[in-house]
Design a protein around this motif. Structure first.
Motif, mmCIF file in Angstrom:
data_model
loop_
_atom_site.group_PDB
_atom_site.id
_atom_site.type_symbol
_atom_site.label_atom_id
_atom_site.label_comp_id
_atom_site.label_asym_id
_atom_site.label_seq_id
_atom_site.Cartn_x
_atom_site.Cartn_y
_atom_site.Cartn_z
ATOM 1 N N SER A 142 41.525 45.124 39.066
ATOM 2 C CA SER A 142 40.586 44.578 40.034
ATOM 3 C C SER A 142 39.193 44.603 39.406
ATOM 4 O O SER A 142 38.945 45.364 38.470
ATOM 5 C CB SER A 142 40.625 45.453 41.290
ATOM 6 N N ALA B 176 46.142 36.462 50.055
ATOM 7 C CA ALA B 176 45.129 36.323 49.007
ATOM 8 C C ALA B 176 45.591 37.014 47.729
ATOM 9 O O ALA B 176 45.441 36.470 46.623
ATOM 10 C CB ALA B 176 43.795 36.896 49.481
ATOM 11 N N VAL C 204 46.295 35.233 43.980
ATOM 12 C CA VAL C 204 45.640 35.694 42.753
ATOM 13 C C VAL C 204 46.686 36.056 41.695
ATOM 14 O O VAL C 204 46.565 35.680 40.534
ATOM 15 C CB VAL C 204 44.706 36.890 43.047
ATOM 16 N N GLY D 283 44.001 33.392 39.910
ATOM 17 C CA GLY D 283 42.642 33.226 40.410
ATOM 18 C C GLY D 283 41.813 34.485 40.217
ATOM 19 O O GLY D 283 42.302 35.514 39.742
ATOM 20 N N THR E 146 40.177 37.918 40.721
ATOM 21 C CA THR E 146 40.632 39.095 41.460
ATOM 22 C C THR E 146 39.688 39.432 42.618
ATOM 23 O O THR E 146 40.085 40.126 43.546
ATOM 24 C CB THR E 146 40.774 40.328 40.542
ATOM 25 N N MET E 147 38.491 38.899 42.590
ATOM 26 C CA MET E 147 37.539 39.136 43.677
ATOM 27 C C MET E 147 38.084 38.599 45.000
ATOM 28 O O MET E 147 37.819 39.157 46.063
ATOM 29 C CB MET E 147 36.188 38.487 43.362
ATOM 30 N N PHE E 148 38.893 37.526 44.962
ATOM 31 C CA PHE E 148 39.471 36.984 46.195
ATOM 32 C C PHE E 148 40.371 38.022 46.856
ATOM 33 O O PHE E 148 40.330 38.211 48.069
ATOM 34 C CB PHE E 148 40.265 35.715 45.919
ATOM 35 N N ALA E 149 41.200 38.679 46.067
ATOM 36 C CA ALA E 149 42.083 39.716 46.607
ATOM 37 C C ALA E 149 41.244 40.886 47.130
ATOM 38 O O ALA E 149 41.535 41.435 48.194
ATOM 39 C CB ALA E 149 43.068 40.191 45.551
ATOM 40 N N ARG E 150 40.232 41.253 46.386
ATOM 41 C CA ARG E 150 39.363 42.355 46.802
ATOM 42 C C ARG E 150 38.709 42.068 48.147
ATOM 43 O O ARG E 150 38.674 42.922 49.029
ATOM 44 C CB ARG E 150 38.299 42.618 45.738
ATOM 45 N N ILE E 151 38.224 40.858 48.317
ATOM 46 C CA ILE E 151 37.579 40.485 49.574
ATOM 47 C C ILE E 151 38.567 40.593 50.726
ATOM 48 O O ILE E 151 38.245 41.141 51.787
ATOM 49 C CB ILE E 151 36.979 39.066 49.474
ATOM 50 N N GLY E 152 39.786 40.092 50.529
ATOM 51 C CA GLY E 152 40.795 40.166 51.574
ATOM 52 C C GLY E 152 41.115 41.597 51.964
ATOM 53 O O GLY E 152 41.223 41.927 53.154
ATOM 54 N N ARG F 157 38.124 43.240 53.779
ATOM 55 C CA ARG F 157 38.037 42.756 55.173
ATOM 56 C C ARG F 157 39.077 43.447 56.043
ATOM 57 O O ARG F 157 38.800 43.823 57.179
ATOM 58 C CB ARG F 157 38.201 41.252 55.219
#
Length: 75
Positions: A9, A49, A53, A58, A60-66, A69
């Motif tokens: 991550s 998400a 990724v 994609g 890894t920030m997308f997974a982190r954001i999910g 949240r």
């Protein structure tokens, strides 16, 4: 971009009992949640998400954001 569960991550995610360092860690964490929690929409979105990724490589920030949240839902 690199794909796969072993990708680290961008930043470790602190969770009760430790931290999530790789996408695999995140997947295991989500899979290990109690069913009532795992089935909540925010955790389903986080898993979706994460899968995108992992499978498509994609950011890894997308997974982190999910995950962030979902962890902070209702706070």
């Amino acid at each position: 971009m690199t794909k796969g569960w072993g990708r680290p991550s961008d930043e470790p995610i602190a969770v009760p009992g430790g931290k999530l360092v790789t996408l695999r860690d995140a997947g295991h964490y989500i899979a290990g949640l109690p069913k009532a929690v795992h089935d909540r929409p925010e955790w389903q979105a986080a898993m979706e998400a994460l899968m995108l990724v992992v499978e498509r490589g994609g950011p890894t920030m997308f997974a982190r954001i999910g995950i962030m949240r979902a962890l902070n839902a209702g706070a």
